[in-house]
Design a protein around this motif. Sequence first.
Motif, PDB file in Angstrom:
ATOM      1  N   ALA A  29      30.705 -52.575  14.475  1.00 38.26           N
ATOM      2  CA  ALA A  29      30.284 -53.969  14.307  1.00 38.26           C
ATOM      3  C   ALA A  29      31.181 -54.858  15.167  1.00 38.26           C
ATOM      4  CB  ALA A  29      30.381 -54.380  12.838  1.00 38.26           C
ATOM      5  N   GLY A  30      30.557 -55.683  15.993  1.00 36.31           N
ATOM      6  CA  GLY A  30      31.309 -56.560  16.890  1.00 36.31           C
ATOM      7  C   GLY A  30      31.706 -55.892  18.193  1.00 36.31           C
ATOM      8  N   LEU A  31      31.550 -54.572  18.286  1.00 38.63           N
ATOM      9  CA  LEU A  31      31.891 -53.848  19.514  1.00 38.63           C
ATOM     10  C   LEU A  31      30.646 -53.415  20.291  1.00 38.63           C
ATOM     11  CD1 LEU A  31      34.735 -51.519  18.145  1.00 38.63           C
ATOM     12  CD2 LEU A  31      34.966 -53.717  19.329  1.00 38.63           C
ATOM     13  N   MET A  32      29.514 -53.400  19.598  1.00 39.26           N
ATOM     14  CA  MET A  32      28.227 -53.020  20.190  1.00 39.26           C
ATOM     15  C   MET A  32      27.197 -54.061  19.776  1.00 39.26           C
ATOM     16  SD  MET A  32      27.779 -48.977  19.607  1.00 39.26           S
ATOM     17  CE  MET A  32      28.856 -47.804  20.404  1.00 39.26           C
ATOM     18  N   PRO A  33      26.085 -54.127  20.503  1.00 43.96           N
ATOM     19  CA  PRO A  33      25.043 -55.080  20.104  1.00 43.96           C
ATOM     20  C   PRO A  33      24.565 -54.805  18.674  1.00 43.96           C
ATOM     21  CG  PRO A  33      24.595 -54.185  22.292  1.00 43.96           C
ATOM     22  CD  PRO A  33      25.737 -53.394  21.727  1.00 43.96           C
ATOM     23  N   GLN A  34      24.578 -55.839  17.849  1.00 42.78           N
ATOM     24  CA  GLN A  34      24.177 -55.685  16.449  1.00 42.78           C
ATOM     25  C   GLN A  34      22.727 -55.225  16.329  1.00 42.78           C
ATOM     26  OE1 GLN A  34      26.427 -55.890  13.903  1.00 42.78           O
ATOM     27  NE2 GLN A  34      24.766 -54.993  12.696  1.00 42.78           N
ATOM     28  N   ALA A  35      21.867 -55.674  17.224  1.00 45.31           N
ATOM     29  CA  ALA A  35      20.459 -55.265  17.175  1.00 45.31           C
ATOM     30  C   ALA A  35      20.332 -53.749  17.341  1.00 45.31           C
ATOM     31  CB  ALA A  35      19.661 -55.989  18.251  1.00 45.31           C
ATOM     32  N   TYR A  36      21.168 -53.163  18.176  1.00 43.04           N
ATOM     33  CA  TYR A  36      21.159 -51.706  18.359  1.00 43.04           C
ATOM     34  C   TYR A  36      21.580 -51.008  17.067  1.00 43.04           C
ATOM     35  CZ  TYR A  36      22.122 -47.103  20.279  1.00 43.04           C
ATOM     36  OH  TYR A  36      22.120 -45.756  20.515  1.00 43.04           O
ATOM     37  N   LEU A  37      22.658 -51.492  16.464  1.00 42.74           N
ATOM     38  CA  LEU A  37      23.138 -50.890  15.218  1.00 42.74           C
ATOM     39  C   LEU A  37      22.102 -51.024  14.108  1.00 42.74           C
ATOM     40  CD1 LEU A  37      26.834 -52.148  15.307  1.00 42.74           C
ATOM     41  CD2 LEU A  37      25.995 -49.853  15.868  1.00 42.74           C
ATOM     42  N   ASP A  38      21.475 -52.189  14.014  1.00 43.79           N
ATOM     43  CA  ASP A  38      20.471 -52.424  12.976  1.00 43.79           C
ATOM     44  C   ASP A  38      19.249 -51.531  13.153  1.00 43.79           C
ATOM     45  OD1 ASP A  38      22.119 -54.374  11.892  1.00 43.79           O
ATOM     46  OD2 ASP A  38      21.001 -56.049  12.792  1.00 43.79           O
ATOM     47  N   ALA A  39      18.926 -51.191  14.387  1.00 46.77           N
ATOM     48  CA  ALA A  39      17.726 -50.393  14.664  1.00 46.77           C
ATOM     49  C   ALA A  39      17.939 -48.897  14.440  1.00 46.77           C
ATOM     50  CB  ALA A  39      17.266 -50.638  16.105  1.00 46.77           C
ATOM     51  N   MET A  40      19.167 -48.464  14.239  1.00 45.89           N
ATOM     52  CA  MET A  40      19.425 -47.038  14.034  1.00 45.89           C
ATOM     53  C   MET A  40      18.725 -46.571  12.762  1.00 45.89           C
ATOM     54  SD  MET A  40      23.432 -46.785  15.102  1.00 45.89           S
ATOM     55  CE  MET A  40      23.456 -45.020  15.419  1.00 45.89           C
ATOM     56  N   SER A  41      18.152 -45.372  12.828  1.00 47.16           N
ATOM     57  CA  SER A  41      17.369 -44.842  11.718  1.00 47.16           C
ATOM     58  C   SER A  41      17.995 -43.569  11.156  1.00 47.16           C
ATOM     59  CB  SER A  41      15.947 -44.532  12.202  1.00 47.16           C
ATOM     60  OG  SER A  41      15.274 -43.701  11.291  1.00 47.16           O
ATOM     61  N   VAL A  42      18.306 -43.587   9.876  1.00 40.84           N
ATOM     62  CA  VAL A  42      18.850 -42.398   9.212  1.00 40.84           C
ATOM     63  C   VAL A  42      17.818 -41.265   9.269  1.00 40.84           C
ATOM     64  CG1 VAL A  42      19.614 -41.467   6.989  1.00 40.84           C
ATOM     65  CG2 VAL A  42      20.423 -43.702   7.744  1.00 40.84           C
ATOM     66  N   GLU A  43      16.553 -41.598   9.069  1.00 38.92           N
ATOM     67  CA  GLU A  43      15.504 -40.576   9.071  1.00 38.92           C
ATOM     68  C   GLU A  43      15.399 -39.888  10.437  1.00 38.92           C
ATOM     69  OE1 GLU A  43      15.060 -43.768   7.989  1.00 38.92           O
ATOM     70  OE2 GLU A  43      15.116 -43.300   5.842  1.00 38.92           O
ATOM     71  N   GLU A  44      15.402 -40.683  11.523  1.00 40.75           N
ATOM     72  CA  GLU A  44      15.330 -40.100  12.867  1.00 40.75           C
ATOM     73  C   GLU A  44      16.571 -39.278  13.175  1.00 40.75           C
ATOM     74  OE1 GLU A  44      14.529 -43.109  15.794  1.00 40.75           O
ATOM     75  OE2 GLU A  44      12.729 -43.799  14.727  1.00 40.75           O
ATOM     76  N   ASP A  45      17.728 -39.779  12.781  1.00 38.82           N
ATOM     77  CA  ASP A  45      18.966 -39.055  13.028  1.00 38.82           C
ATOM     78  C   ASP A  45      18.973 -37.733  12.260  1.00 38.82           C
ATOM     79  OD1 ASP A  45      21.711 -39.506  14.393  1.00 38.82           O
ATOM     80  OD2 ASP A  45      22.214 -38.736  12.400  1.00 38.82           O
ATOM     81  N   ALA A  46      18.510 -37.735  11.027  1.00 41.10           N
ATOM     82  CA  ALA A  46      18.447 -36.500  10.231  1.00 41.10           C
ATOM     83  C   ALA A  46      17.505 -35.497  10.885  1.00 41.10           C
ATOM     84  CB  ALA A  46      18.007 -36.811   8.806  1.00 41.10           C
ATOM     85  N   ALA A  47      16.374 -35.966  11.405  1.00 47.12           N
ATOM     86  CA  ALA A  47      15.434 -35.068  12.085  1.00 47.12           C
ATOM     87  C   ALA A  47      16.082 -34.471  13.333  1.00 47.12           C
ATOM     88  CB  ALA A  47      14.153 -35.823  12.441  1.00 47.12           C
ATOM     89  N   ASP A  48      16.828 -35.285  14.082  1.00 44.40           N
ATOM     90  CA  ASP A  48      17.532 -34.771  15.263  1.00 44.40           C
ATOM     91  C   ASP A  48      18.576 -33.724  14.864  1.00 44.40           C
ATOM     92  OD1 ASP A  48      16.047 -36.469  16.874  1.00 44.40           O
ATOM     93  OD2 ASP A  48      17.659 -37.947  17.108  1.00 44.40           O
TER      94      ASP A  48
END
Length: 178
Positions: A29-48
């Motif tokens: 937080a504050g080091l990367m674009p917040q919109a990018y962090l907010d868009a991260m998906s636990v479901e997609e990451d788990a599938a990966d």
Amino acid sequence: MGLLVRAMTADDCDAVAAVRIGGWRWAYAGLMPQAYLDAMSVEEDAADQRARLNGTGTTDSRVVNVVAERAGTVVGWGCLGPCRDPDVPDGAGELYALYVGPGHVSTGVGRALARTLVERAAVDGFSSLVLWVLKENDRARRFYEKAGFTPDGAEEPFDVGGALVPEVRYARSLTRAG
């Protein structure tokens, strides 16, 4: 309560994704674009994660995934494998990831994961271990320095949702005992 560091299984993928995404959102937080962090998906990451563990994703058989578990709950995750950097001598390993759930930071989980992964890298025959960390992530840099890593002078930008975030590389030599 006791902490158990063990090999990750396919049953851990949802919990690991939650730890990883929660870790990113907390630490970056504050080091990367917040919109990018907010868009991260636990479901997609788990599938990966599942695809990599099941061999349908692209992964090297020498990649090691471990989880830290407390009272039956996954609270941390780490991953290492062969170094991907062409300018690093052959035989080096790379700590690809080390994340701790935000509620478990500064409780020994990260230290236990780092110790286990360093020991495993040495046992697996890697001569050194490198990692990349955000240049502005002072907390993580102090953590890795306490774990025996030092900056090796390499820096590069990391593209995060169209924003370039500088990273620095850290390294440490390994012995058979870690």
